[in-house]
Structure formats: C-alpha cells, structure tokens
Design a protein around this motif. Structure first.
Motif, mmCIF file in Angstrom:
data_model
loop_
_atom_site.group_PDB
_atom_site.id
_atom_site.type_symbol
_atom_site.label_atom_id
_atom_site.label_comp_id
_atom_site.label_asym_id
_atom_site.label_seq_id
_atom_site.Cartn_x
_atom_site.Cartn_y
_atom_site.Cartn_z
ATOM 1 N N ARG A 268 134.006 -96.758 -17.593
ATOM 2 C CA ARG A 268 133.021 -97.744 -18.029
ATOM 3 C C ARG A 268 133.285 -98.189 -19.467
ATOM 4 N NH1 ARG A 268 127.376 -94.898 -17.468
ATOM 5 N NH2 ARG A 268 128.521 -93.497 -18.852
ATOM 6 N N ARG B 294 129.229 -104.334 -12.133
ATOM 7 C CA ARG B 294 130.216 -103.571 -11.369
ATOM 8 C C ARG B 294 131.395 -104.473 -11.013
ATOM 9 N NH1 ARG B 294 131.139 -101.822 -5.926
ATOM 10 N NH2 ARG B 294 129.398 -103.097 -5.184
ATOM 11 N N GLU C 197 131.236 -101.498 -15.396
ATOM 12 C CA GLU C 197 131.672 -100.350 -14.592
ATOM 13 C C GLU C 197 132.852 -100.771 -13.714
ATOM 14 O OE1 GLU C 197 129.346 -98.583 -11.070
ATOM 15 O OE2 GLU C 197 128.644 -97.462 -12.828
#
Length: 323
Positions: A295, A150, A260
């Motif tokens: 993503r 992330r 992400e």
C-alpha cells in the motif's frame, strides 16, 4: 509589407468586433474575436492549455452560443487568457460578463459549485451541481475524509471505499454531494454502506462525471456529527489511471489516502502531491514508499482548499499524469 488589394475586407470585420467588444453581448463578441483571429477551436484550446487553462471544446462552443457563461474562477482565468490569444484588449471580454446566472430555486454562491473548477468541462459540471441543494453544502465542516483505492493485477483501478466525517455548522443539511470522474461516461456505481442512503444521481456524459447525493436520513441540527461510508465500483475494463486525488474546496482537518496494489504487481514509484491550483499544475510533492502490505499511504492534516493525491509509475512505463 504594404496592404494588398484584399486588405480592406478586414476593416468591416474589425469594426464589427470593436462594436461588439464595446457593447456585447459576450457570446457575439467572443464569436467575432475568434473569427477575426482565424484560429479554430482546437488551436485555441491547445494554446489555453499551454497557459495552464484547461477548457474543453464543449465549453468553448457553449460560450460562443450563449448556452453557458464563464462563471467559475477557472473559467474566468481562461477568458483572460483568451483575450491574449485572440489579440483583444485585456479585460474587454471579461467586462461583458454579467453576474452569475440564476438557475433553479437558488443562486447563492456555494463551495459546492466551486468544485467544478477541478474538472475540465467545468461549465457542464456546474449545470449538474445546480440540480442539487447547493445551500446545505456550505454549512458542513469536513473533519475527516478517508479514501481507499484498490488497484488490480491488470494495473487498473477497481474500486474505492470512502469514509467521511462531517459536522453541521448550522441547522438544516440533509445530505452530502459527491462528484466522481466516470470513464466511460457515467459507467460507475455508487453504493452507500453506512450512515447514508443514495439520493438523486445525475450522469453528465459530456463532462464525463457522476454527481450523487448521499442522504443522512434526517435534517441535521447545528453541532450534529455524521459518520458515513460509501463505495464506488468501476466497470470492466476498469480505468487505467495512474493517480488518485481528493479535490477539496474547503478546509479539511484530516485527509487519509490509501492506494492498495494487488501483489505481485507493484508500482516502481509513488509520489504524494498537493496543489492549491484547481487545474493540473505543479505543487508540493514527495516520494512515498510502499508498506509491507503493498500500500501507498499518506495523510494530510489541516488542509486548505487543494488537490491532494498520489500518483504512481509502473516498472518499464512512463508516468501518466492527468492534465
């Protein structure tokens, strides 16, 4: 140009170097070769990198003092490059290296130790890995590895989620060892989520890595399957890396990688790469598009040992590639 009056002073040094190259030991011969070359460690390190051999100053210093011995494949290749840089006969320094040193209870070669090839200060990483069970790692087959990284609005890596599926090829494995870069040194948190508990953790601040053992809860029998999940939390201000890679020293049937990004801050370009070289080197690459959820997703199937990852470029800024 005819030799000047100071030239004879170099003869004893060369004679001493020749003697050490013939009889060793390796640390003394390396020190003499460096002294005779007139090059500092920084210059030597720069020339090694230009030849594709990434060796830290700590490793070079350790080789000279005898604290470490070049053992990994990447380190041995670096010694070959050193011979050329220092102007000694090809193979002269490598011939002085004996077998791998025995450390701890076990000294058998293991795929676990070969992971060190993927790190710059590989000798320090070897020392950290040897504190774990290096035998069981070779009997764990990697069926699937899934990483979800992330990236926050500040363009920095915030966290990692990992799911790994393993099958035991022999009786006995009790855990799986993971190795992560840690910038600043050691400041990351590894959290077991499912199917494992956190065992021993070693922080090597010099090599800037964290090595941790994820324990299964019981010894596996041949054929047993393990499905486990863990997370890695990075501390503020968070790593500014512009890539993520999985380093594999054994075959992997499936490797899934998700990067992400946090809207509205999205990269201008993402590139999947795969390279069989331990050090940072060019390999197969392809541009991948973001999906509708921000993503970058990719999957590698039936991978041989390699570096498999994704790098990204932000709008208006040059790409940053780890080297």
């Amino acid at each position: 140009m005819a030799p000047g009056p100071t030239e004879p002073d170099t003869v004893p040094a060369r004679t001493e170097l020749d003697r050490l190259l013939a009889s060793g030991p390796f640390p003394a011969a390396l020190r003499a070769a460096i002294r005779a070359s007139g090059l500092g460690l920084d210059r030597i390190r720069h020339r090694l990198r230009s030849r594709g051999a990434s060796v830290s100053l700590a490793s070079l210093s350790g080789w000279q003092s005898g604290r470490h011995q070049p053992e990994s494949a990447a380190s041995l290749e670096a010694v070959t490059a050193l011979e050329e840089i220092l102007g000694v006969e090809s193979g002269a320094l490598r011939a002085l290296l004996g077998p791998r040193r025995r450390r701890g209870r076990r000294a058998a070669p293991s795929p676990l130790l070969e992971r060190a090839d993927f790190f710059e200060d590989d000798e320090s990483v070897v020392d950290a890995l040897r504190q774990f069970d290096v035998d069981g790692d070779g009997s764990l087959l990697r069926l699937s590895m899934h990483n979800r990284v992330r990236v926050g609005r500040n363009r920095r890596v915030r966290s990692l989620w990992n799911r790994t599926v393993l099958r035991a090829a022999a009786d006995g494995p009790r855990g799986f060892v993971v190795v992560y870069d840690a910038e600043p040194a050691g400041a990351i948190a590894i959290r077991p989520l499912r199917g494992c508990v956190l065992g021993r953790t070693v922080v090597d601040r010099r090599a800037r890595v964290v090595v941790a053992e994820l324990l299964f809860g019981h010894a596996l029998r041949c054929g047993d399957i393990v499905v486990m999940e863990h997370a890695v939390d990075f501390p503020s201000p968070f790593p500014p890396d512009q890539f993520w890679e999985t380093r594999m020293t054994g075959p992997v049937r499936e490797c899934v990688l998700e990067i992400e990004f946090t809207r509205p801050v999205l990269p201008a370009r993402c590139v999947q790469f795969e390279s069989s070289a331990p050090a940072a080197a060019a390999g197969r690459e392809r541009v991948i598009a973001l999906d509708g959820f921000g993503r970058a997703c990719t999957v590698g199937l039936d991978l041989d040992p390699c570096r498999f990852g994704v790098r990204w470029e932000w709008p208006g800024s040059p790409a940053r590639v780890r080297g």
